[in-house]
Design a protein around this motif. Structure first.
Motif, mmCIF file in Angstrom:
data_model
loop_
_atom_site.group_PDB
_atom_site.id
_atom_site.type_symbol
_atom_site.label_atom_id
_atom_site.label_comp_id
_atom_site.label_asym_id
_atom_site.label_seq_id
_atom_site.Cartn_x
_atom_site.Cartn_y
_atom_site.Cartn_z
ATOM 1 N N ARG A 182 10.341 -41.472 -13.055
ATOM 2 C CA ARG A 182 10.091 -40.392 -13.844
ATOM 3 C C ARG A 182 8.718 -39.737 -13.639
ATOM 4 N N ARG A 183 7.810 -40.786 -13.839
ATOM 5 C CA ARG A 183 6.351 -40.415 -14.058
ATOM 6 C C ARG A 183 5.981 -40.046 -12.392
ATOM 7 N N GLY A 184 6.610 -40.509 -11.441
ATOM 8 C CA GLY A 184 6.388 -40.098 -10.089
ATOM 9 C C GLY A 184 6.659 -38.523 -9.842
ATOM 10 N N GLU A 185 8.022 -38.195 -10.509
ATOM 11 C CA GLU A 185 8.356 -37.011 -10.280
ATOM 12 C C GLU A 185 7.379 -36.049 -10.825
ATOM 13 N N SER A 186 6.857 -36.318 -12.103
ATOM 14 C CA SER A 186 6.047 -35.681 -13.018
ATOM 15 C C SER A 186 4.629 -35.159 -12.263
ATOM 16 N N LEU A 187 4.140 -36.239 -11.227
ATOM 17 C CA LEU A 187 2.901 -36.173 -10.508
ATOM 18 C C LEU A 187 3.370 -35.177 -9.546
ATOM 19 N N VAL A 188 4.444 -35.207 -8.851
ATOM 20 C CA VAL A 188 4.764 -34.305 -7.793
ATOM 21 C C VAL A 188 4.674 -32.874 -8.223
ATOM 22 N N SER A 189 5.176 -32.821 -9.439
ATOM 23 C CA SER A 189 5.144 -31.408 -9.946
ATOM 24 C C SER A 189 3.709 -31.040 -10.211
ATOM 25 N N LEU B 167 7.203 -26.015 -2.383
ATOM 26 C CA LEU B 167 6.425 -25.218 -1.664
ATOM 27 C C LEU B 167 7.462 -24.797 -0.550
ATOM 28 N N THR B 168 7.847 -23.428 -0.369
ATOM 29 C CA THR B 168 8.705 -22.944 0.593
ATOM 30 C C THR B 168 7.708 -22.236 1.893
ATOM 31 N N LEU B 169 7.630 -22.438 2.810
ATOM 32 C CA LEU B 169 6.550 -21.843 3.845
ATOM 33 C C LEU B 169 7.728 -21.677 5.268
ATOM 34 N N ASP B 170 7.419 -20.572 5.853
ATOM 35 C CA ASP B 170 8.351 -20.332 7.253
ATOM 36 C C ASP B 170 7.399 -20.909 8.338
ATOM 37 N N GLU B 171 8.039 -20.806 9.626
ATOM 38 C CA GLU B 171 7.397 -21.385 10.806
ATOM 39 C C GLU B 171 6.089 -21.085 10.980
ATOM 40 N N SER B 172 5.796 -19.687 10.445
ATOM 41 C CA SER B 172 4.318 -19.424 10.678
ATOM 42 C C SER B 172 3.403 -19.592 9.589
ATOM 43 N N ASP B 173 3.871 -20.581 8.991
ATOM 44 C CA ASP B 173 3.086 -20.800 7.693
ATOM 45 C C ASP B 173 2.830 -20.071 6.615
ATOM 46 N N GLN B 174 3.493 -18.946 6.418
ATOM 47 C CA GLN B 174 3.666 -18.009 5.640
ATOM 48 C C GLN B 174 4.484 -18.436 4.341
ATOM 49 N N VAL B 175 3.964 -18.043 2.827
ATOM 50 C CA VAL B 175 4.937 -18.242 2.078
ATOM 51 C C VAL B 175 6.012 -17.390 1.862
ATOM 52 N N VAL B 176 7.410 -17.913 2.001
ATOM 53 C CA VAL B 176 8.555 -16.930 1.969
ATOM 54 C C VAL B 176 8.718 -16.080 0.631
ATOM 55 N N SER B 177 8.623 -16.499 -0.211
ATOM 56 C CA SER B 177 8.632 -15.722 -1.586
ATOM 57 C C SER B 177 7.361 -14.899 -1.824
ATOM 58 N N GLU C 8 6.343 -36.172 10.324
ATOM 59 C CA GLU C 8 6.636 -37.619 9.877
ATOM 60 C C GLU C 8 7.411 -37.538 8.708
ATOM 61 N N TYR C 9 6.821 -36.711 7.665
ATOM 62 C CA TYR C 9 7.543 -36.616 6.271
ATOM 63 C C TYR C 9 8.887 -35.878 6.259
ATOM 64 N N THR C 10 9.089 -34.731 7.269
ATOM 65 C CA THR C 10 10.152 -33.987 7.537
ATOM 66 C C THR C 10 11.254 -35.252 7.984
ATOM 67 N N LEU D 292 8.808 -35.588 -0.304
ATOM 68 C CA LEU D 292 8.452 -35.884 1.124
ATOM 69 C C LEU D 292 8.596 -34.200 1.708
ATOM 70 N N ASP D 293 9.466 -33.483 1.284
ATOM 71 C CA ASP D 293 9.316 -32.112 1.677
ATOM 72 C C ASP D 293 8.184 -31.422 1.247
ATOM 73 N N ASN D 294 7.711 -31.631 -0.017
ATOM 74 C CA ASN D 294 6.448 -30.847 -0.440
ATOM 75 C C ASN D 294 5.050 -31.276 0.454
ATOM 76 N N LEU D 295 5.065 -32.810 0.950
ATOM 77 C CA LEU D 295 4.126 -33.069 1.582
ATOM 78 C C LEU D 295 4.023 -32.701 3.075
ATOM 79 N N ALA D 296 5.317 -32.457 3.474
ATOM 80 C CA ALA D 296 5.520 -32.061 5.026
ATOM 81 C C ALA D 296 5.076 -30.641 4.885
ATOM 82 N N GLU D 297 5.242 -29.655 4.073
ATOM 83 C CA GLU D 297 4.874 -28.377 4.002
ATOM 84 C C GLU D 297 3.179 -28.339 3.698
ATOM 85 N N MET D 298 2.755 -29.241 2.771
ATOM 86 C CA MET D 298 1.250 -29.306 2.561
ATOM 87 C C MET D 298 0.460 -29.632 3.805
ATOM 88 N N TYR D 299 0.992 -30.780 4.345
ATOM 89 C CA TYR D 299 0.283 -31.137 5.527
ATOM 90 C C TYR D 299 0.336 -30.256 6.731
#
Length: 777
Positions: free
Chosen positions: A690-697, A30-40, A758-760, A740-747
């Motif tokens: 590998r299974r962990g990466e799959s769950l993240v996706s 996920l890629t969000l800007d500082e205002s919590d808006q999706v960049v793409s 913390e995740y960042t 960690l990056d994905n969780l930082a954006e989600m939270y």
């Protein structure tokens, strides 16, 4: 037994080894800007999921040979880099001149007893108790205890131990579990008022058949093994013309001209009748005999000797054996053997049935076990069927009974070792298989089978064992090749099946290892395997199931490396073979097994099409494979190998929907099926990163469709899997950056700034520690 039918879980695990790249693709961020808006512009920008499958020096889905919790010792090992793989010798077609010798003469043993199945073996057994003037060849003493072998084997002159596997040349009586009453063979205590009249239990005369009633009122047809006593016979027939004593309890009485029978030999144990051997004065039409003995509702089975020649027909529920010539198969019967039902008779019928009739064969083995609870052959054969049906716990329990039963063989131990490996006990399975393979007292075809299984188990251990696995598969071929013309039918067929298994296993070994000239050499081994398969189907009564297995193996091998290969033709052949086999059997058990195996085969095509970037074809095949696998799952226990295969298949299909099709809603439908296999607790230490990466996706697609709690939960679980893998192998630490990056954006988007921070911070700390800099988004 073959690698494609018996070693099914091993094949599934190897498949997952080959296709690990699909589960190792970089998770979507996920890629969000500082205002919590999706960049793409899109809701989610996925990392392109179009990487080709590349060969690697290790396969992360390998099962560890070390103790539980210890790291696998194979990471980063290159086993056979730049080495030329073994190739089949030239002109191998000449090896397969394997038709049984036509017109081979087999010495026929003579006998002066009623209980031998003629010409099953050509050994002769001296009988010191034979009456003067009679042949010194005599049957082995009849055991008083239940159940004996239907086979004729060489024995010593002293009394044999009272076991079904005492080497007796006779059909010995087994205890009778509840069976249909043999009313046609029961003794009438009160003879009819008119002795000339036909007894109530005996059918009347038939035109063209001369029914003589020169005997007393007790008809031969009324004598029933295990029910009639010698006192009843003495009262009606008087003394025999001859009596031969076998031991203190067992003896044979010979009578002549009893009704329509010129000679009747009665086997006795004490005062009880245990067998009848009857020679009619004139051959009896088979249909009349079937009617007299009430055999119309009993399914018969052919009895063959060890060369495959027909010796007779047996009716297990009635204990009736009708010897006949293998060449004529005449409808005129000139000899009849009757005994109580035995376990061996049901085993013979089960083996005589079509390999496609799994339910009926299973029922016969159950009947055999009802007759003799510790019959090793019946338990072993039952275990093979249960294993194919995916009833793994029952199959393993049956295999244990076989290895501890009467007449247990090394083959039974091999099968139990295989089932142990599929349940995760790989080290012990390898050790027990090795012991059999190195036992010089084991027959050559069994040693070959053990070498083949040894190599396949080593292949499960990972690429560090690849070269060793190749050596054992080559050794299996060396041991089995001289046996393809053996006159013993079972030995010959077992040797050919080992050759098929070993050739296909070598194709997988070379495809999965680090070898030169892979496409060329893999194809050579596959083509040689097909020659033996064609021979088995043409000459050895094998089914088209072997061709289905070959197609699956071919697709599997091609999924291991990048090479131009279009699976379309193979898929068409697999579906055609499926339809052909389905039409040959109405057995629901077989249909379920075949659906599962077809789904597995189509899964290989999915992986190949995905690697070729043929995403539409891959999705279409995944849908077909899922339909077959769903049908095959009925009544099936899902093994570790099954979880790996299904989780990878469904994850691949979902990833295509999420990345190539940008359709997260469809992706979630596939991921919903994948999650339960990827997270199954039965594989706590297998390929966690590998299974962990799959769950993240997967978490990204759930998040994108609005199911934010599920998206966060899957990402957290994936992170946890990766952390556990890092505890075993610290070099995997970089894999934590993405979750960690994905969780930082989600939270952050959910308003939890503290957790996001913390995740960042954790992600940045890892990046700095491994000196990789910022990971490209």
């Amino acid at each position: 037994m073959s690698i494609t039918s018996i070693i099914r879980p091993i094949v599934c695990v190897i498949v997952c080894f080959a296709i690990h790249e699909g589960m190792s693709a970089e998770p979507i961020r996920l890629t969000l800007d500082e205002s919590d808006q999706v960049v793409s512009k899109e809701d989610v920008v996925p990392v392109p999921y179009n990487q080709a499958i590349q060969p690697r020096p290790y396969r992360p889905y390998s099962l560890s040979l070390t103790a539980d919790g210890e790291p696998a010792p194979w990471r980063g090992v290159r086993q056979a880099s730049a080495e030329a793989p073994p190739s089949p010798p030239p002109k191998f077609e000449s090896d397969v001149q394997v038709r049984p010798p036509e017109g081979a003469k087999i010495v026929e043993p003579t006998t002066n007893g009623p209980l031998r199945i003629f010409r099953i073996r050509d050994e002769t057994i001296k009988n010191p108790a034979a009456a003067k003037g009679t042949s010194p060849l005599e049957e082995q003493p009849l055991p008083a205890e239940p159940a004996s072998s239907l086979d004729v084997k060489e024995v010593e002159s002293e009394p044999a131990p009272r076991s079904r596997y005492s080497e007796s040349p006779v059909i010995v009586v087994s205890p009778t579990s509840p069976m249909p009453e043999q009313s046609d063979l029961q003794v009438k205590s009160n003879p009819p008022a008119n002795p000339a009249a036909t007894p109530e239990t005996a059918p009347g005369p038939v035109a063209g058949f001369n029914l003589r009633n020169t005997a007393s009122a007790l008809s031969v047809w009324q004598i029933s093994p295990k029910k009639t006593t010698i006192a009843e016979i003495d009262a009606q027939w008087g003394q025999p013309i001859q009596e031969r004593r076998i031991d203190d309890q067992r003896r044979v009485r010979v009578y002549e001209n009893r009704g329509e029978f010129a000679k009747v030999e009665i086997g006795l144990d004490g005062d009880q009748v245990i067998s009848l051997y009857m020679i009619p004065a004139n051959p009896i039409p088979r249909n009349l005999l079937i009617e007299r003995l009430q055999l119309t509702d009993v399914t018969p089975a052919e009895v063959h000797d060890n060369t495959g020649r027909l010796m007779g027909v047996i009716y297990p529920e009635r204990g009736v054996l009708l010897p006949m010539e293998s060449t004529t198969k005449s409808d005129q019967i000139d000899r009849i053997i009757i005994q109580a039902p035995s376990a061996e008779a049901f085993v013979i019928r089960a083996r005589d049935r079509s390999p496609l009739d799994l339910r009926d064969r299973l029922a016969d083995y159950q009947l055999a076990i009802a007759q003799e609870p510790h019959n090793a052959d019946a338990w072993y054969e039952m275990s093979l069927i249960l294993h194919r049906l995916g009833r793994e716990k029952e199959a393993f329990d049956a295999a244990r009974e076989a290895t501890s039963g009467i007449g247990s063989l090394p083959e039974h131990r091999l099968h139990r070792s295989l089932l142990s490996a599929t349940q995760g006990n790989l080290a012990s399975a390898i050790q027990s298989t090795k012991e059999i393979a190195e036992d010089t007292g084991v027959p050559a075809h069994v040693q070959a089978k053990a070498q083949c299984q040894w190599g396949s188990l080593l292949q499960m251990a990972g690429p560090v064992k690849n070269q060793e696995a190749v050596q054992h598969h080559v050794r299996a071929i060396e041991l089995a090749s001289p046996l393809v013309n053996d006159t013993n039918q079972q030995t010959r067929r077992d040797a050919k099946r080992v050759l098929v298994d070993a050739h296909m296993a070598l194709a997988i070994d070379i495809a999965a290892g680090d070898w030169e000239r892979k496409p060329e050499v893999v194809n050579q081994w596959l083509q040689r395997a097909r020659v033996y398969i064609d021979d088995l189907v043409t000459n050895e009564n094998a089914t088209g199931q072997l061709r289905m297995n070959w197609l699956t193996c071919s697709l599997m091998a091609h999924s291991f490396y990048n090479a131009p290969f279009d699976p379309t033709e193979s898929v068409d052949l697999i579906l055609g073979q499926y339809r052909e086999l389905v039409q040959k059997s109405n057995d629901p058990f077989f249909h379920r097994a075949l659906e599962w195996e077809t789904g597995q085969a189509l899964s290989q095509a999915v992986f190949i099409e995905h690697a070729r970037e043929k995403y539409d074809a891959a999705l279409e095949l995944a849908d077909q494979a899922q339909t077959f696998l769903k049908g095959g799952m009925v009544g099936r226990e899902v093994t570790i190998a099954d979880h790996l295969l299904l989780g990878n298949l469904y994850f691949r299909a979902g990833a295509i929907c999420a990345v190539q099709k940008q359709n997260h809603a469809n992706a979630v439908q596939w991921y919903e099926m994948a999650v339960r296999h990827v997270t199954d607790p039965s594989m706590p230490n297998i390929m966690l990163d590998r299974r962990g990466e799959s769950l993240v996706s997967m978490g990204v697609s759930y998040w994108s469709t609005g199911d934010r709690p599920r998206g966060v939960a899957l990402t957290e679980q994936g992170k946890s899997f990766i952390e556990t893998a890092i505890a075993q192998d610290p070099t995997l630490e970089a894999k934590l950056i993405v979750p960690l990056d994905n969780l930082a954006e989600m939270y952050r988007e959910m308003g939890n700034a503290q957790k996001s921070a913390e995740y960042t911070a954790s992600s940045k700390r890892i990046q700095q520690s491994i000196s990789t800099g910022q990971v490209s988004r």
